[in-house]
Design a protein around this motif. Structure first.
Motif, short mmCIF file in Angstrom:
data_model
loop_
_atom_site.label_atom_id
_atom_site.label_comp_id
_atom_site.label_asym_id
_atom_site.label_seq_id
_atom_site.Cartn_x
_atom_site.Cartn_y
_atom_site.Cartn_z
N ALA A 11 9.48 -102.18 53.21
CA ALA A 11 10.06 -103.49 53.50
C ALA A 11 11.14 -103.78 52.46
O ALA A 11 11.09 -103.28 51.35
N ARG A 12 12.12 -104.59 52.84
CA ARG A 12 13.17 -105.01 51.91
C ARG A 12 12.82 -106.42 51.44
O ARG A 12 12.55 -107.29 52.25
N PRO A 13 12.84 -106.67 50.14
CA PRO A 13 12.47 -108.00 49.65
C PRO A 13 13.56 -109.01 49.95
O PRO A 13 14.74 -108.69 49.97
N SER A 14 13.14 -110.25 50.16
CA SER A 14 14.12 -111.32 50.34
C SER A 14 14.21 -112.19 49.10
O SER A 14 15.18 -112.91 48.90
N ASP A 78 21.52 -107.28 44.47
CA ASP A 78 20.89 -105.97 44.49
C ASP A 78 19.63 -105.95 45.35
O ASP A 78 19.08 -104.88 45.62
N LEU A 79 19.13 -107.12 45.74
CA LEU A 79 17.87 -107.18 46.49
C LEU A 79 17.90 -106.34 47.77
O LEU A 79 16.91 -105.64 48.06
N PRO A 80 18.99 -106.34 48.55
CA PRO A 80 18.97 -105.54 49.78
C PRO A 80 18.82 -104.03 49.54
O PRO A 80 18.46 -103.28 50.43
N LYS A 81 19.13 -103.58 48.29
CA LYS A 81 19.05 -102.13 48.01
C LYS A 81 17.62 -101.70 47.67
O LYS A 81 17.31 -100.51 47.66
N VAL A 82 16.74 -102.65 47.36
CA VAL A 82 15.40 -102.31 46.91
C VAL A 82 14.49 -102.09 48.10
O VAL A 82 14.57 -102.80 49.10
N LYS A 83 13.59 -101.07 47.98
CA LYS A 83 12.59 -100.83 49.03
C LYS A 83 11.22 -101.01 48.42
O LYS A 83 10.94 -100.48 47.34
N LEU A 84 10.38 -101.75 49.11
CA LEU A 84 9.00 -101.92 48.70
C LEU A 84 8.12 -101.09 49.62
O LEU A 84 8.15 -101.27 50.82
N TYR A 85 7.35 -100.18 49.02
CA TYR A 85 6.54 -99.27 49.82
C TYR A 85 5.09 -99.73 49.84
O TYR A 85 4.55 -100.16 48.82
N ASN A 86 4.46 -99.60 51.00
CA ASN A 86 3.03 -99.88 51.13
C ASN A 86 2.32 -98.57 51.37
O ASN A 86 2.65 -97.85 52.31
N ASP A 87 1.39 -98.22 50.49
CA ASP A 87 0.64 -96.96 50.67
C ASP A 87 -0.50 -97.13 51.68
O ASP A 87 -1.05 -98.20 51.81
#
Lengths: 87, 176
Positions: A11-14, A78-87
């Motif tokens: 997911a991309r953080p807002s 820079d927020l749109p460049k970050v990816k948050l991964y869920n394992d």
């Protein structure tokens, strides 16, 4: 916005928070997250700032070093460049 | 009788119908470009432990050697010398290199202070607004980077402060 990456959902953080800052610093150095960093750099613990536990120093896959500031580095742009991964 | 223009401190200036011209500009704010710096020479030779990247992600330097292992007496004055630079990539690497070394230097910074004064003075004396702004931000970072740094700089005020005295009334937008 979300996309399927392999079997993981990213997911991309807002909004910014400390998890986003953590992910930003690892991804700037070429890693997905701390788990991948520890796997690649087997045994080397992540160097962190003592007062807020932010990542201080990372070794890239090519052996070079990235250093990070004490304060927040991930700006709103820079927020749109970050990816948050869920394992 | 029409007014006659005259230079100051002349006999003509003493006449009743003379209008004295204003004095020529002294050039206090005229930019004085710095000489080619040691930073540029060392950078072009590849003597810095920094990786040259053309697709840098973000605004970071990739260091070939850990900063903790660097000789601060050798490298920190060189990076400070690069603050006079105004062209890419010298300006970026000097500014970012100083930032990284001050952020992670700890107790290694204080003994190097005397060697940093001349580069700071040279940067301020360029009278270039962009260089002066960068140098002031570096000074702010320097005094909070380690213990007793501010006190260590007191003997060198006479070398740094005069140029700031010229700009003390410039409070409007800088138009960088």
């Amino acid at each position: 916005m979300s996309e399927i990456v392999g079997k993981k959902l990213a997911a991309r953080p807002s909004l910014w928070n400390e998890d986003v800052e953590e992910a930003y610093r690892f991804q700037l150095a070429g890693y997905r997250d701390e788990t991948e960093y520890l796997t690649v750099n087997s045994g080397n613990a992540v160097d962190r700032w003592p007062h807020n536990n932010y990542v201080k120093k990372l070794q890239r896959k090519d052996g070079r070093f990235y250093y990070f500031s004490r304060a927040r580095e991930c700006l709103e742009k820079d927020l749109p460049k970050v990816k948050l991964y869920n394992d | 009788m029409a007014a006659v223009e005259a230079e100051g401190f002349t006999i003509k200036a003493g006449m009743k119908n003379s209008k004295v011209k204003s004095p020529p500009k002294a050039g206090a704010f005229k930019e004085r470009p710095a000489k080619p710096t040691s930073f540029r020479k060392f950078y072009d030779r590849g003597d810095f432990p920094i990786a040259l990247e053309h697709d840098t992600k973000g605004n970071k330097i990739a260091w070939k050697v850990e900063i903790e292992k660097l000789d601060y007496h050798h490298y920190l004055p060189l990076f400070f010398d690069g603050m006079c630079e105004t062209t890419h990539p010298y300006e970026f690497f000097a500014r970012q290199g100083v930032h990284d070394m001050l952020e992670h230097g700890g107790s290694k910074i204080l003994p190097v202070i005397p060697q940093l004064i001349i580069p700071i003075k040279n940067a301020l004396h360029t009278r270039n607004p962009r260089v002066i702004c960068t140098t002031l931000k570096v000074l702010q970072h320097l005094v909070v980077s380690a213990e007793m740094v501010g006190e260590a700089m007191v003997p060198y005020y006479r070398q740094i402060l005069p140029i700031l005295n010229i700009y003390k009334n410039k409070n409007r937008e800088l138009h960088l």
